[in-house]
Write a protein that holds these residues in place. Structure first.
Motif, PDB file in Angstrom:
ATOM      1  N   GLY A  26      23.136  59.525 -21.147  1.00 16.17           N
ATOM      2  CA  GLY A  26      23.471  60.560 -22.124  1.00 16.17           C
ATOM      3  C   GLY A  26      23.489  62.004 -21.790  1.00 16.17           C
ATOM      4  N   LEU A  27      24.190  62.949 -22.284  1.00 13.12           N
ATOM      5  CA  LEU A  27      24.332  64.420 -21.800  1.00 13.12           C
ATOM      6  C   LEU A  27      23.892  65.299 -22.754  1.00 13.12           C
ATOM      7  CD1 LEU A  27      27.991  64.106 -20.261  1.00 13.12           C
ATOM      8  CD2 LEU A  27      25.798  64.871 -19.060  1.00 13.12           C
ATOM      9  N   GLU A  28      23.242  66.271 -22.576  1.00  8.76           N
ATOM     10  CA  GLU A  28      22.666  67.123 -23.451  1.00  8.76           C
ATOM     11  C   GLU A  28      23.066  68.520 -22.922  1.00  8.76           C
ATOM     12  OE1 GLU A  28      18.697  66.795 -24.738  1.00  8.76           O
ATOM     13  OE2 GLU A  28      18.773  64.672 -24.979  1.00  8.76           O
ATOM     14  N   LEU A  29      23.818  69.481 -23.646  1.00 11.95           N
ATOM     15  CA  LEU A  29      24.097  70.702 -23.217  1.00 11.95           C
ATOM     16  C   LEU A  29      23.085  71.637 -24.080  1.00 11.95           C
ATOM     17  CD1 LEU A  29      26.742  69.066 -22.357  1.00 11.95           C
ATOM     18  CD2 LEU A  29      27.690  71.590 -22.280  1.00 11.95           C
ATOM     19  N   ARG A  30      22.356  72.626 -23.647  1.00  9.98           N
ATOM     20  CA  ARG A  30      21.460  73.569 -24.575  1.00  9.98           C
ATOM     21  C   ARG A  30      21.559  74.999 -24.113  1.00  9.98           C
ATOM     22  NH1 ARG A  30      20.395  70.264 -28.664  1.00  9.98           N
ATOM     23  NH2 ARG A  30      19.043  68.368 -28.209  1.00  9.98           N
ATOM     24  N   GLY A  31      22.676  75.575 -24.825  1.00  7.21           N
ATOM     25  CA  GLY A  31      22.637  77.105 -24.540  1.00  7.21           C
ATOM     26  C   GLY A  31      23.471  77.059 -23.338  1.00  7.21           C
ATOM     27  N   ALA A  32      24.122  76.178 -22.812  1.00  5.72           N
ATOM     28  CA  ALA A  32      24.935  76.378 -21.603  1.00  5.72           C
ATOM     29  C   ALA A  32      26.018  77.550 -21.654  1.00  5.72           C
ATOM     30  CB  ALA A  32      25.719  75.121 -21.317  1.00  5.72           C
ATOM     31  N   THR A  33      25.940  78.186 -20.515  1.00  2.00           N
ATOM     32  CA  THR A  33      26.767  79.279 -20.272  1.00  2.00           C
ATOM     33  C   THR A  33      27.062  79.471 -19.142  1.00  2.00           C
ATOM     34  OG1 THR A  33      25.478  80.735 -22.153  1.00  2.00           O
ATOM     35  CG2 THR A  33      26.694  81.860 -20.519  1.00  2.00           C
ATOM     36  N   PHE A  34      28.535  79.880 -18.644  1.00  2.00           N
ATOM     37  CA  PHE A  34      28.961  80.199 -17.575  1.00  2.00           C
ATOM     38  C   PHE A  34      30.218  81.195 -17.544  1.00  2.00           C
ATOM     39  CE2 PHE A  34      31.677  79.348 -13.845  1.00  2.00           C
ATOM     40  CZ  PHE A  34      30.917  78.886 -12.723  1.00  2.00           C
ATOM     41  N   GLY A  35      30.412  81.888 -16.725  1.00  2.39           N
ATOM     42  CA  GLY A  35      31.558  82.784 -16.281  1.00  2.39           C
ATOM     43  C   GLY A  35      31.808  82.882 -14.826  1.00  2.39           C
ATOM     44  N   TRP A  36      33.293  83.210 -14.809  1.00  2.35           N
ATOM     45  CA  TRP A  36      33.653  83.228 -13.343  1.00  2.35           C
ATOM     46  C   TRP A  36      33.611  84.517 -12.702  1.00  2.35           C
ATOM     47  CZ3 TRP A  36      34.373  78.614 -10.829  1.00  2.35           C
ATOM     48  CH2 TRP A  36      34.461  77.422 -11.712  1.00  2.35           C
ATOM     49  N   GLY A  37      32.289  84.819 -12.563  1.00  4.57           N
ATOM     50  CA  GLY A  37      32.013  86.440 -11.886  1.00  4.57           C
ATOM     51  C   GLY A  37      31.041  87.108 -12.555  1.00  4.57           C
ATOM     52  N   ALA A  38      30.402  88.064 -11.860  1.00  7.50           N
ATOM     53  CA  ALA A  38      29.152  88.720 -12.124  1.00  7.50           C
ATOM     54  C   ALA A  38      29.332  89.593 -13.528  1.00  7.50           C
ATOM     55  CB  ALA A  38      28.760  89.683 -11.107  1.00  7.50           C
ATOM     56  N   ARG A  39      30.467  90.228 -13.546  1.00  3.54           N
ATOM     57  CA  ARG A  39      30.744  91.048 -14.893  1.00  3.54           C
ATOM     58  C   ARG A  39      31.940  90.299 -15.736  1.00  3.54           C
ATOM     59  NH1 ARG A  39      30.288  94.329 -10.480  1.00  3.54           N
ATOM     60  NH2 ARG A  39      28.489  95.844 -10.548  1.00  3.54           N
ATOM     61  N   ALA A  40      32.086  89.247 -15.482  1.00  6.47           N
ATOM     62  CA  ALA A  40      33.446  88.468 -16.363  1.00  6.47           C
ATOM     63  C   ALA A  40      32.664  87.926 -17.477  1.00  6.47           C
ATOM     64  CB  ALA A  40      33.972  87.405 -15.584  1.00  6.47           C
ATOM     65  N   GLU A  41      33.441  87.894 -18.587  1.00 10.71           N
ATOM     66  CA  GLU A  41      33.242  87.399 -19.865  1.00 10.71           C
ATOM     67  C   GLU A  41      32.747  85.881 -19.553  1.00 10.71           C
ATOM     68  OE1 GLU A  41      32.126  87.859 -23.979  1.00 10.71           O
ATOM     69  OE2 GLU A  41      32.651  89.259 -22.512  1.00 10.71           O
ATOM     70  N   PRO A  42      31.760  85.354 -20.075  1.00 14.18           N
ATOM     71  CA  PRO A  42      31.711  83.752 -19.825  1.00 14.18           C
ATOM     72  C   PRO A  42      32.558  83.089 -20.813  1.00 14.18           C
ATOM     73  CG  PRO A  42      29.535  84.960 -20.566  1.00 14.18           C
ATOM     74  CD  PRO A  42      30.678  85.925 -20.685  1.00 14.18           C
ATOM     75  N   VAL A  43      33.212  82.039 -20.297  1.00 13.82           N
ATOM     76  CA  VAL A  43      34.216  81.220 -20.620  1.00 13.82           C
ATOM     77  C   VAL A  43      33.543  80.163 -21.430  1.00 13.82           C
ATOM     78  CG1 VAL A  43      36.048  81.530 -19.180  1.00 13.82           C
ATOM     79  CG2 VAL A  43      34.464  79.829 -18.457  1.00 13.82           C
ATOM     80  N   VAL A  44      32.184  79.808 -21.046  1.00 19.19           N
ATOM     81  CA  VAL A  44      31.232  78.904 -21.998  1.00 19.19           C
ATOM     82  C   VAL A  44      30.469  79.783 -22.366  1.00 19.19           C
ATOM     83  CG1 VAL A  44      30.025  76.660 -21.904  1.00 19.19           C
ATOM     84  CG2 VAL A  44      32.593  76.770 -20.804  1.00 19.19           C
ATOM     85  N   ARG A  45      29.879  79.703 -23.735  1.00 19.00           N
ATOM     86  CA  ARG A  45      28.733  80.744 -23.764  1.00 19.00           C
ATOM     87  C   ARG A  45      27.761  79.877 -24.922  1.00 19.00           C
ATOM     88  NH1 ARG A  45      28.136  86.101 -24.373  1.00 19.00           N
ATOM     89  NH2 ARG A  45      30.224  86.545 -23.947  1.00 19.00           N
ATOM     90  N   GLY A  46      26.456  79.614 -24.657  1.00 15.23           N
ATOM     91  CA  GLY A  46      25.724  79.101 -25.445  1.00 15.23           C
ATOM     92  C   GLY A  46      26.039  77.718 -26.148  1.00 15.23           C
ATOM     93  N   LEU A  47      26.686  76.834 -25.501  1.00 16.99           N
ATOM     94  CA  LEU A  47      27.211  75.871 -25.996  1.00 16.99           C
ATOM     95  C   LEU A  47      26.108  74.745 -26.073  1.00 16.99           C
ATOM     96  CD1 LEU A  47      29.341  74.095 -27.162  1.00 16.99           C
ATOM     97  CD2 LEU A  47      30.061  73.397 -24.606  1.00 16.99           C
ATOM     98  N   ASP A  48      25.754  74.039 -27.349  1.00 19.60           N
ATOM     99  CA  ASP A  48      24.911  72.850 -27.567  1.00 19.60           C
ATOM    100  C   ASP A  48      25.742  71.854 -28.030  1.00 19.60           C
ATOM    101  OD1 ASP A  48      22.525  74.724 -27.424  1.00 19.60           O
ATOM    102  OD2 ASP A  48      22.808  75.377 -29.312  1.00 19.60           O
TER     103      ASP A  48
END
Length: 566
Positions: free
Chosen positions: A327-349
């Motif tokens: 099973g997989l669980e995502l809790r608040g998963a956030t990722f952006g492609w750069g230090a100042r880039a807008e996250p493309v995945v934000r707070g995903l549960d």
């Protein structure tokens, strides 16, 4: 860092051999002055030329013995240094791959500097320490012992200037260390800024930012040059201090020795022997001390510190973590492609259990493939967590992750070999019957039959197959594997709608967790749940629920359905 010391600790025998040959190398320093003094006092000064020549021949043989010892040191140096270098390269590459900056779409230019500069600095500096510092200790100790035993009256002439030079040199070390670190950081900063500017040169020119980019690169280069100049001045001052310790004993000897010879306290041979000790052993040893400490040791310490700062934190035990279940669980998963880039995945549960079938829809570039990377552990979240079997998925033992989680990308990889070898890549224990069942399930029977069955040949990179046929074989390969989580990232983009439906239904019936990055919105109709990514907060629900709750999803469906029926 641990890799450095572990590598050296694993070469204890080789280090011991180096020290043994160092003793041989130090014999000329121990006996050289004494033999030259005897050549004068018992040979040339008393008119016995053959005896004097004999003592000098003995001195030459001792020098040859020392040279042989030095040659053996260099011969065996690689057995210590090269394994250490390999261990450091492995540690740094692992650190770069786990560093978040290495997943921003651009290479980490400073990481390149760490590998090409710091690792080589550590390698060369370690070799320098093993050669120079070792020789310094052996040679200096041997020379001082020889001087004290043969000309004890002149020992103070050496000790006082050398101690004074060492004290002054010690006071300089902190500033030398700071200067060396500033130079290393300036080098890395210049590499990172210049690398980013060059990689994005088209964008820089297109946006009219050439002048600004040139100014930023020039500023870093000027800072690097200033740090280099400061280190040069510090090196010059170091040379003055070492000159004091190296030449002062000779000056004092020239002042004191004539009176002692005239009074009979010393012989001419003893004075000459003292000169030999000072000029061939003590003085070169002090110069090596300066070179070893201020250039080799300081560079070694600074480089090791930078490598340790670049290495990933020990978040997992060696080899990775073992998941306790599935099973997989995502809790608040956030990722952006750069230090100042807008996250493309934000707070995903998101929670996915065995039997779940999820379709991910949204416009191109919105982050669907990034989500696939997070789920499969190819990238680590910058915030929040993604867990598989209760542990962070990117820290799962690689062999376990590769067996239990499978990603089927849009671009298919097939290698030259038989159909069987390609299909059994992820399930080497699978029987022919297992492989053929997987082929049948995804609808690839016709492709396999055309190739000549499981013994048929697949050309280089799948040559001779259409893109759709290659995707069918890739799907059959994963279907035959033991993977409990399967992510299809537009893996059926080259198939028609009917073939795509068969592949997805085959994986849904297979069990486990199925995540489909949708190429056609028909994938959403087949899924139990749908995740809508449109730049805002992701919406999760069944198809009918999302039609009512998400205007974006309703618009996508409305735009697709007429085209699909037309």
């Amino acid at each position: 860092m641990n890799a450095y010391w572990s590598a050296l600790a694993g070469r204890k025998r080789e280090v011991a051999v180096l020290l043994g040959w160092s003793v041989v190398e130090g014999v000329p320093a121990l006996l050289g002055g004494r033999l030259v003094g005897l050549a004068v006092d018992r040979g040339f000064a008393v008119g016995d030329v053959p005896s004097g020549v004999l003592w000098l021949v003995l001195f030459a043989l001792v020098a040859v013995l020392g040279g042989f010892g030095l040659r053996q040191v260099f011969t065996r140096l690689g057995g210590v240094v090269e394994p250490m270098r390999d261990a450091l390269v492995t540690a740094v590459v692992r650190g770069v791959l786990h560093d978040g900056r290495s997943h921003r779409g651009l290479p980490d230019a400073s990481a390149v500097a760490r590998i090409t500069r710091h690792v080589e600095v550590v390698r060369d500096a370690t070799a320098g320490v093993l050669v120079q510092a070792r020789a310094l200790l052996v040679t200096t100790a041997a020379a001082l012992v020889g001087l004290a035993t043969s000309v004890a009256e002149l020992a103070w002439l050496v000790v006082l200037p050398v101690v004074a030079a060492l004290v002054l040199f010690g006071l300089l070390l902190p500033s030398l260390a700071r200067g060396q670190r500033e130079l290393v950081l300036a080098d890395e900063d210049a590499a990172e800024v210049a690398g980013a500017a060059l990689l994005g040169l088209r964008d820089v020119v297109a946006c009219g930012g050439a002048a600004r980019a040139a100014a930023e690169v020039g500023e870093r280069v000027d800072r690097q040059a200033a740090a280099t100049v400061r280190m040069a001045w510090a090196g010059a001052l170091r040379g003055v201090v070492i000159t004091l310790g190296g030449f002062a004993p000779l000056v004092l000897l020239l002042v004191v020795a004539p009176g002692m010879v005239a009074s009979g306290a010393l012989s001419a041979g003893e004075v000459l022997g003292a000169v030999v000790y000072l000029s061939t052993s003590v003085q070169p040893a002090l110069r090596r001390l300066a070179d070893t400490t201020s250039t080799v040791v300081l560079r070694l310490v600074v480089a090791l510190r930078r490598l340790a700062e670049a290495a990933p934190p020990p978040a997992a035990p060696p080899g990775g973590l073992e998941p306790s279940g599935g099973g997989l669980e995502l809790r608040g998963a956030t990722f952006g492609w750069g230090a100042r880039a807008e996250p493309v995945v934000r707070g995903l549960d998101l929670v996915l259990r065995a039997g779940d079938h999820l379709a991910v829809v949204g416009p191109s570039g919105i982050g669907k493939s990034t989500l696939a990377g997070l789920v499969t552990g190819l990238v680590a979240p910058q915030a929040g967590e993604v867990r598989f079997g209760g542990v962070p998925v990117h820290l799962v033992r690689p062999s376990v992750r590769h067996r239990r989680i499978a990603l089927v990308p849009q671009e298919t990889y097939l290698f030259t070999g038989t159909v069987r070898e390609n299909l059994a890549l992820l399930a080497p224990e699978a029987s022919d019957a297992d492989l053929l069942r997987a082929v049948e399930a995804v609808g690839a029977t016709g492709v396999v039959r055309r190739l000549g069955g499981l013994d048929g040949a697949v050309g280089h990179a799948g040559g001779g197959l259409s893109a759709g046929e290659a995707q069918l074989l890739a799907a059959a390969r994963v279907h035959a594997s033991p993977a409990e989580v399967v992510v299809l990232d537009e893996a059926t983009s080259h198939l028609d709608a009917a073939a795509e439906a068969r592949v997805e239904e085959a994986f849904a019936a297979r069990g486990g967790v199925l995540v489909v990055i949708a190429h056609r919105l028909s994938s959403a109709l087949r899924a139990r749940r749908v995740l809508v990514m449109d730049g805002g907060p992701a919406l999760l629900g069944a198809h009918e629920e999302l039609l009512a709750a998400s205007p974006a999803y309703a618009e996508l469906m409305a735009a697709w359905q007429p085209a699909s029926t037309g």
